[in-house]
Each structure stands twice: as C-alpha cells, then as structure tokens.
Scaffold this active site. Structure first.
Site, PDB file in Angstrom:
ATOM      1  N   GLY A 258     140.370 -67.920 132.453  1.00 38.90           N
ATOM      2  CA  GLY A 258     139.563 -67.024 131.632  1.00 38.90           C
ATOM      3  C   GLY A 258     139.474 -67.520 130.192  1.00 38.90           C
ATOM      4  N   ASN A 259     140.541 -68.181 129.747  1.00 35.95           N
ATOM      5  CA  ASN A 259     140.541 -68.706 128.383  1.00 35.95           C
ATOM      6  C   ASN A 259     139.463 -69.760 128.169  1.00 35.95           C
ATOM      7  OD1 ASN A 259     142.623 -67.439 126.806  1.00 35.95           O
ATOM      8  ND2 ASN A 259     143.985 -68.173 128.421  1.00 35.95           N
TER       9      ASN A 259
ATOM     10  N   LYS B 182     145.540 -54.086 139.473  1.00 37.88           N
ATOM     11  CA  LYS B 182     144.967 -54.986 138.472  1.00 37.88           C
ATOM     12  C   LYS B 182     144.121 -54.225 137.447  1.00 37.88           C
ATOM     13  CE  LYS B 182     142.359 -59.262 137.993  1.00 37.88           C
ATOM     14  NZ  LYS B 182     143.354 -60.039 137.248  1.00 37.88           N
TER      15      LYS B 182
ATOM     16  N   LYS C 174     141.961 -65.449 141.055  1.00 33.84           N
ATOM     17  CA  LYS C 174     141.257 -66.733 141.148  1.00 33.84           C
ATOM     18  C   LYS C 174     142.200 -67.894 141.473  1.00 33.84           C
ATOM     19  CE  LYS C 174     141.754 -69.403 137.132  1.00 33.84           C
ATOM     20  NZ  LYS C 174     142.978 -68.848 136.662  1.00 33.84           N
TER      21      LYS C 174
ATOM     22  N   LYS D 114     149.655 -68.485 139.273  1.00 33.67           N
ATOM     23  CA  LYS D 114     149.439 -69.949 139.261  1.00 33.67           C
ATOM     24  C   LYS D 114     150.547 -70.651 140.034  1.00 33.67           C
ATOM     25  CE  LYS D 114     147.310 -69.605 134.784  1.00 33.67           C
ATOM     26  NZ  LYS D 114     146.030 -69.137 135.334  1.00 33.67           N
TER      27      LYS D 114
HETATM   28  P1  ADP Z   1     144.190 -68.091 132.703  1.00 28.90           P
HETATM   29  O1  ADP Z   1     143.153 -67.349 131.932  1.00 28.90           O
HETATM   30  O2  ADP Z   1     144.084 -69.572 132.575  1.00 28.90           O
HETATM   31  O3  ADP Z   1     144.351 -67.618 134.128  1.00 28.90           O
HETATM   32  P2  ADP Z   1     146.546 -66.574 131.974  1.00 28.90           P
HETATM   33  O4  ADP Z   1     146.574 -66.025 130.593  1.00 28.90           O
HETATM   34  O5  ADP Z   1     146.263 -65.657 133.099  1.00 28.90           O
HETATM   35  O6  ADP Z   1     145.558 -67.811 131.935  1.00 28.90           O
HETATM   36  O7  ADP Z   1     147.929 -67.299 132.291  1.00 28.90           O
HETATM   37  C1  ADP Z   1     148.419 -68.363 131.483  1.00 28.90           C
HETATM   38  C2  ADP Z   1     149.385 -67.817 130.434  1.00 28.90           C
HETATM   39  O8  ADP Z   1     150.614 -67.402 131.043  1.00 28.90           O
HETATM   40  C3  ADP Z   1     149.845 -68.817 129.415  1.00 28.90           C
HETATM   41  O9  ADP Z   1     148.879 -69.032 128.420  1.00 28.90           O
HETATM   42  C4  ADP Z   1     151.129 -68.170 128.893  1.00 28.90           C
HETATM   43  O10 ADP Z   1     150.829 -67.382 127.755  1.00 28.90           O
HETATM   44  C5  ADP Z   1     151.552 -67.238 130.007  1.00 28.90           C
HETATM   45  N1  ADP Z   1     152.891 -67.483 130.610  1.00 28.90           N
HETATM   46  C6  ADP Z   1     153.663 -66.506 131.141  1.00 28.90           C
HETATM   47  N2  ADP Z   1     154.798 -66.993 131.647  1.00 28.90           N
HETATM   48  C7  ADP Z   1     154.761 -68.341 131.426  1.00 28.90           C
HETATM   49  C8  ADP Z   1     155.669 -69.411 131.732  1.00 28.90           C
HETATM   50  N3  ADP Z   1     156.819 -69.189 132.358  1.00 28.90           N
HETATM   51  N4  ADP Z   1     155.317 -70.663 131.372  1.00 28.90           N
HETATM   52  C9  ADP Z   1     154.142 -70.892 130.747  1.00 28.90           C
HETATM   53  N5  ADP Z   1     153.255 -69.919 130.428  1.00 28.90           N
HETATM   54  C10 ADP Z   1     153.544 -68.657 130.775  1.00 28.90           C
HETATM   55 MG    MG Z   2     144.876 -65.636 134.754  1.00 30.78          MG
END
Ligand code: ADP
Ligand code: MG
Length: 314
Positions: free
Chosen positions: A11-12, A129, A214, A276
C-alpha cells in the site's frame, strides 16, 4: 536462466497514509514503483506484479458514504474491483512510460482478478480487518443502520468499518495470468488481494463483501504459477526481530523453520509484517525456492541476494 517471478508491492507504494491522494500524487507514486520495477523487467523471465489497495479502498468507501443519499453504494467486492482498476491503470501507465524510456519492448497488461474464498471461512463470523476512516460512536450506529456496515471500536481511536478477511483458496484468472506471462507480457494482477468470490452450489460464483490479504494471495499466486521467487516489496528493507527496539536484529538469510519459530514467538505485527511472513512461509512450504521481503527501492539488489530478508527452504 529464465525465471518466473511474482512481485508484491505494498500500500505504501500506491498510496501511503500521509498523502492527500490526488491523481498527480498517485501518478508520481506509480512512476516511483515503475522505476523500482524496471530492472526486474529488464532481467527478462516471466513477471507478475500484485499490489495492495489499503487506503484506496478506504477512500472509495468514504466517497460512497458521503454520496449515499444520492448514489446507491456498491458492495465491497465491487469497491475492490474499482480499486484494482484505478491502481492498475496508474501502474500500467507508469510502467509503460518507464519501459518506453529505457527502450524495453515488453507489453504491460492489468487483469481484473477474482479470488475464491470459502463461504464457511470462519472469518465471515468474525470480521477483523478495519478499513477506511474513523467515525464517532453515533456515526457508527448510523452507518450500521443505513449501510449495514459492521462497526468496531479501534484501540480508543474511534469506530471503523470492519470486514471479514477470508483466506484465498484459488485464483479464478490463473490460466489467463499464466498464459500472458508466458508470452512475455508483464502482468499486473490480484490487486488488493483479489475480488473475493464464493462458489455456489449451482456452480455459479458471486462476489462477497470481504477483503483478502494481498500478501497471502500473492503467495498463492506464486505457488500456483510455479514461480521460483516471491518478492514482497514494502517500506522496510528487512524483517526485524524486536522491531522498534534499539537492539532489533535484522534478518538476512533465514530458513523457513527458523522464521516459523520467530513467528510463534510473536515478533511480527498482525496486519502488517505477520501476513508477509506467513506468505513467505506458505510459498516455501508449497515448493517455492526463495521468498524475499525487502524495500521497494531495493528490488533488484534484493533479487540478487544483496539485501532484504531472504527466506529459503529448510
Ligand atoms: P505494505 O503496505 O507494504 O503491506 P505494511 O505497513 O502492511 O506494508 O507492513 C510493513 C510494515 O510492517 C513495515 O513498514 C513496519 O513498519 C511494520 N513491521 C511490523 N513488524 C515488523 C518487523 N518485525 N520487522 C519489520 N517491519 C515490521
Ligand atoms: Mg500490508
């Protein structure tokens, strides 16, 4: 060596929380994603790109909310389809422009993609969610009455629309995605986790209000396509143990079993890093050779094993 790669962008990469979200801002973000992805296209091999729809689908819902007295709101599966169309359009154009500048002769296609979920998935009894903006308790009651939205209080910050997030079972457009990719087309598919569909007893499919994760859909797509590598691009360069703490340890190469053990220790936040990690583990479990979690701007270096968290079988 010809390879088959599934890349998921977060999403970023499409719409961070902190922007207004004008078309121009989103075009700029798409151009940035395209710059990050171009070297992967240049590498050759089959390439399928998936993307999140985070704040975008929230805004589509908000538009419906403000216009609801005048225009009939659409069910959530239709909103997910709208988000695939809008994000896909901008990303497709961004990629085509970037490839044209680099004189790379490959076509880009964007497929509206549906994902089958089980009608009896436990998620339908327990929506978890949160999507879209925050509302007051009174507005929340009103939304529940007028639009049928399930509202839940979110950590003292206000009330939000919560939707079920069922597990993806099958990708209905799989054959099409595979054949386009095999022809050398760069395919954008399964945006926002795919449009959730249930298979009815009479053989038909219908859309159902839900949002599929996703990352999990990307893992399923990667496995179903027989991809060598699943590359999950996000806003951090590696996965951390003790994320946010001063002594955080950033994972480089990690076996699936070691990562699974960290997952059980609760190192990964639900709704962000946990899906992820789960996607990476699922992909390896189903025969994938390598799953990588890395920063969007380091896509090529991560694919070359120079950065990112590299999850390998074992
Ligand atoms: P996306 O939009 O790419 O799906 P998300 O914001 O849903 O991204 O998930 C990625 C984020 O998860 C990272 O930017 C970080 O802030 C957060 N995060 C939470 N736990 C962890 C971890 N253990 N290691 C790295 N990042 C983490
Ligand atoms: Mg995400």
């Amino acid at each position: 060596m010809s390879q088959r790669l599934v890349v998921a962008i977060g999403g970023n990469a499409t719409h961070p929380e902190n922007i207004r979200g004008t078309t121009e801002e989103q075009e700029e973000l798409a151009a940035r994603s395209a710059r990050a992805l171009r070297p992967l296209v240049e590498r050759g091999g089959e390439l399928v790109i998936t993307h999140g729809n985070g704040p975008v689908v929230g805004k589509i819902l908000l538009r419906q909310y403000y216009a609801r007295e005048h225009i009939a709101p659409m069910r959530l599966d239709v909103c997910v389809a709208h988000s695939q169309g809008g994000i896909g359009h901008l990303l497709m154009q961004g990629l085509e422009d970037e490839l044209a500048r680099a004189e790379i002769d490959r076509q880009v296609a964007c497929l509206i993609t549906r994902v089958e979920v089980a009608e009896d998935d436990p998620a339908f009894h327990k929506p978890t969610k949160p999507i879209g903006p925050f509302f007051s308790a009174e507005e929340a009651q009103n939304l529940h009455r007028t639009l049928g939205w399930n509202m839940m209080e979110d950590a003292g910050r206000g009330w939000r629309y919560v939707v079920p997030s069922p597990r993806p079972k099958a990708i209905l457009e799989l054959g099409l995605i595979a054949s386009l990719a095999a022809q050398g087309v760069v395919v954008i598919a399964a945006g926002g986790g795919g449009i959730p569909m249930v298979h009815r007893a009479d053989g038909s499919y219908s859309g159902i209000p839900a949002v599929v994760d996703k990352d999990l859909t990307s893992a399923l797509l990667g496995s179903a396509l027989g991809a060598d590598t699943l590359l999950i691009l996000t806003a951090v360069s590696k996965v951390a143990i003790g994320f946010g703490k001063t002594d955080a340890k950033w994972l480089e190469t990690v076996t699936a079993s070691a990562l699974h053990a960290y997952e059980k220790e609760g190192h990964f936040a639900a709704g962000s890093m946990a899906p992820k990690v789960e996607a990476a583990l699922k992909f390896i479990e189903h025969g994938g050779k390598r799953a990588i979690i890395a920063h969007l701007d380091q896509a090529l270096a991560a694919l070359d094993g120079q950065t990112g968290t590299q999850v390998v079988p074992g």
